[in-house]
Design a protein around this motif. Structure first.
Motif, mmCIF file in Angstrom:
data_model
loop_
_atom_site.group_PDB
_atom_site.id
_atom_site.type_symbol
_atom_site.label_atom_id
_atom_site.label_comp_id
_atom_site.label_asym_id
_atom_site.label_seq_id
_atom_site.Cartn_x
_atom_site.Cartn_y
_atom_site.Cartn_z
ATOM 1 N N ARG A 21 -28.500 -33.035 20.078
ATOM 2 C CA ARG A 21 -29.905 -32.690 20.389
ATOM 3 C C ARG A 21 -30.812 -33.916 20.370
ATOM 4 N N PHE A 22 -30.433 -34.940 19.635
ATOM 5 C CA PHE A 22 -31.246 -36.162 19.574
ATOM 6 C C PHE A 22 -31.343 -36.731 20.998
ATOM 7 N N ASN A 23 -32.549 -37.113 21.407
ATOM 8 C CA ASN A 23 -32.784 -37.520 22.809
ATOM 9 C C ASN A 23 -32.453 -36.373 23.771
ATOM 10 N N ALA A 56 -25.839 -37.887 17.377
ATOM 11 C CA ALA A 56 -24.529 -38.432 17.717
ATOM 12 C C ALA A 56 -23.637 -38.580 16.479
ATOM 13 N N PHE A 57 -24.254 -38.836 15.334
ATOM 14 C CA PHE A 57 -23.459 -39.002 14.114
ATOM 15 C C PHE A 57 -22.637 -37.747 13.808
ATOM 16 N N GLU A 58 -23.172 -36.591 14.183
ATOM 17 C CA GLU A 58 -22.497 -35.322 13.878
ATOM 18 C C GLU A 58 -21.443 -34.943 14.920
ATOM 19 N N ILE A 59 -21.378 -35.673 16.019
ATOM 20 C CA ILE A 59 -20.448 -35.303 17.100
ATOM 21 C C ILE A 59 -18.988 -35.259 16.627
ATOM 22 N N GLY A 79 -23.863 -37.623 24.148
ATOM 23 C CA GLY A 79 -24.950 -38.034 23.271
ATOM 24 C C GLY A 79 -25.628 -39.268 23.849
ATOM 25 N N VAL A 80 -26.752 -39.599 23.254
ATOM 26 C CA VAL A 80 -27.502 -40.786 23.694
ATOM 27 C C VAL A 80 -27.998 -41.515 22.454
ATOM 28 N N VAL A 81 -27.542 -42.744 22.265
ATOM 29 C CA VAL A 81 -28.016 -43.568 21.157
ATOM 30 C C VAL A 81 -28.774 -44.745 21.759
ATOM 31 N N TYR A 91 -24.903 -48.459 13.217
ATOM 32 C CA TYR A 91 -24.156 -47.537 12.349
ATOM 33 C C TYR A 91 -23.830 -46.239 13.079
ATOM 34 N N VAL A 92 -24.799 -45.710 13.812
ATOM 35 C CA VAL A 92 -24.552 -44.455 14.535
ATOM 36 C C VAL A 92 -23.498 -44.681 15.622
ATOM 37 N N CYS A 93 -23.622 -45.784 16.364
ATOM 38 C CA CYS A 93 -22.628 -46.084 17.420
ATOM 39 C C CYS A 93 -21.236 -46.222 16.833
HETATM 40 N N1 INI Z 1 -28.875 -39.872 16.891
HETATM 41 C C1 INI Z 1 -28.645 -39.966 18.223
HETATM 42 O O1 INI Z 1 -27.912 -39.140 18.788
HETATM 43 N N2 INI Z 1 -29.235 -40.971 18.947
HETATM 44 C C2 INI Z 1 -30.044 -41.899 18.365
HETATM 45 O O2 INI Z 1 -30.556 -42.780 19.094
HETATM 46 C C3 INI Z 1 -30.280 -41.823 16.972
HETATM 47 N N3 INI Z 1 -31.150 -42.778 16.325
HETATM 48 O O3 INI Z 1 -31.615 -43.702 16.984
HETATM 49 O O4 INI Z 1 -31.421 -42.682 15.149
HETATM 50 C C4 INI Z 1 -29.678 -40.771 16.241
HETATM 51 N N4 INI Z 1 -29.878 -40.642 14.914
HETATM 52 C C5 INI Z 1 -29.560 -39.413 14.205
HETATM 53 C C6 INI Z 1 -28.130 -39.372 13.701
HETATM 54 O O5 INI Z 1 -27.231 -39.199 14.773
HETATM 55 C C7 INI Z 1 -27.926 -38.193 12.739
HETATM 56 O O6 INI Z 1 -28.198 -36.979 13.387
HETATM 57 C C8 INI Z 1 -28.819 -38.291 11.485
HETATM 58 O O7 INI Z 1 -28.646 -39.543 10.850
HETATM 59 C C9 INI Z 1 -28.453 -37.168 10.474
HETATM 60 O O8 INI Z 1 -27.110 -37.280 10.031
#
Ligand code: INI
Length: 158
Positions: A21-23, A56-59, A79-81, A91-93
């Motif tokens: 859902r992020f982005n 994306a972290f939860e994917i 997802g989009v980071v 870290y997320v990537c």
């Molecule tokens: N999640 C994304 O999918 N894209 C992003 O660019 C991003 N940034 O930039 O923070 C992002 N963060 C949230 C992360 O994926 C987790 O949902 C969050 O940390 C909760 O665990």
């Protein structure tokens, strides 16, 4: 030489999509591209399971949960980071790329990587139905092709 056939029909495949859902404004375009590609290739729209996750972290956790059920021939992750000013991006990537790779390694279920990692929103939009195509559709096609390849290798025709 005896190459395996490259098959790109989704008619008899069970596919799940994990989308962040992020982005959301961008990931929803990628989801549309992904679903349209699968339907064009013969999948029934209501047979495509879609799991939304916060970011994306939860994917990887969602994709692994789906993979271990044994119900899916392939999974597409979307997802989009977008790079910000902090190391959070890295870290997320790292978490999503390592996580997806580990699911493939551990389960042998094909998991297509449709996660954009970009410097800005414009780069992401260009790859979500803009001038650089739709990476959601590209990931869907990769999932279809790999599902058939893995099936052909694991269950060779007699
Ligand atoms: N999640 C994304 O999918 N894209 C992003 O660019 C991003 N940034 O930039 O923070 C992002 N963060 C949230 C992360 O994926 C987790 O949902 C969050 O940390 C909760 O665990």
């Amino acid at each position: 030489m005896k190459p395996f056939a490259i098959r790109r029909d989704a008619t008899d495949l069970r596919i799940a999509v994990v989308v962040a859902r992020f982005n959301h404004l961008i990931t929803v375009r990628m989801l549309e591209g992904c679903v349209e590609l699968l339907v064009e290739r013969g999948a029934a729209r209501d047979a495509i399971d879609v799991a939304w996750v916060p970011g994306a972290f939860e994917i990887p956790q969602a994709a692994r949960s789906l993979a271990v059920t044994g119900r899916y021939d392939a999974i597409v992750t979307l997802g989009v980071v977008i790079r910000g000013g902090t190391p959070h991006f890295d870290y997320v990537c790292r978490a999503v790329t390592d996580g997806v790779r580990e699911i493939v390694r551990d389960t042998n279920v094909p998991v297509a990587f449709g996660v954009l990692t970009t410097d800005d929103t414009a780069q992401a939009l260009a790859r979500a139905g803009g001038e650089h195509g739709n990476k959601g559709a590209e990931a869907a096609l990769a999932a279809v092709e790999m599902a058939h390849l893995v099936r052909a290798v694991v269950e060779p025709p007699r």
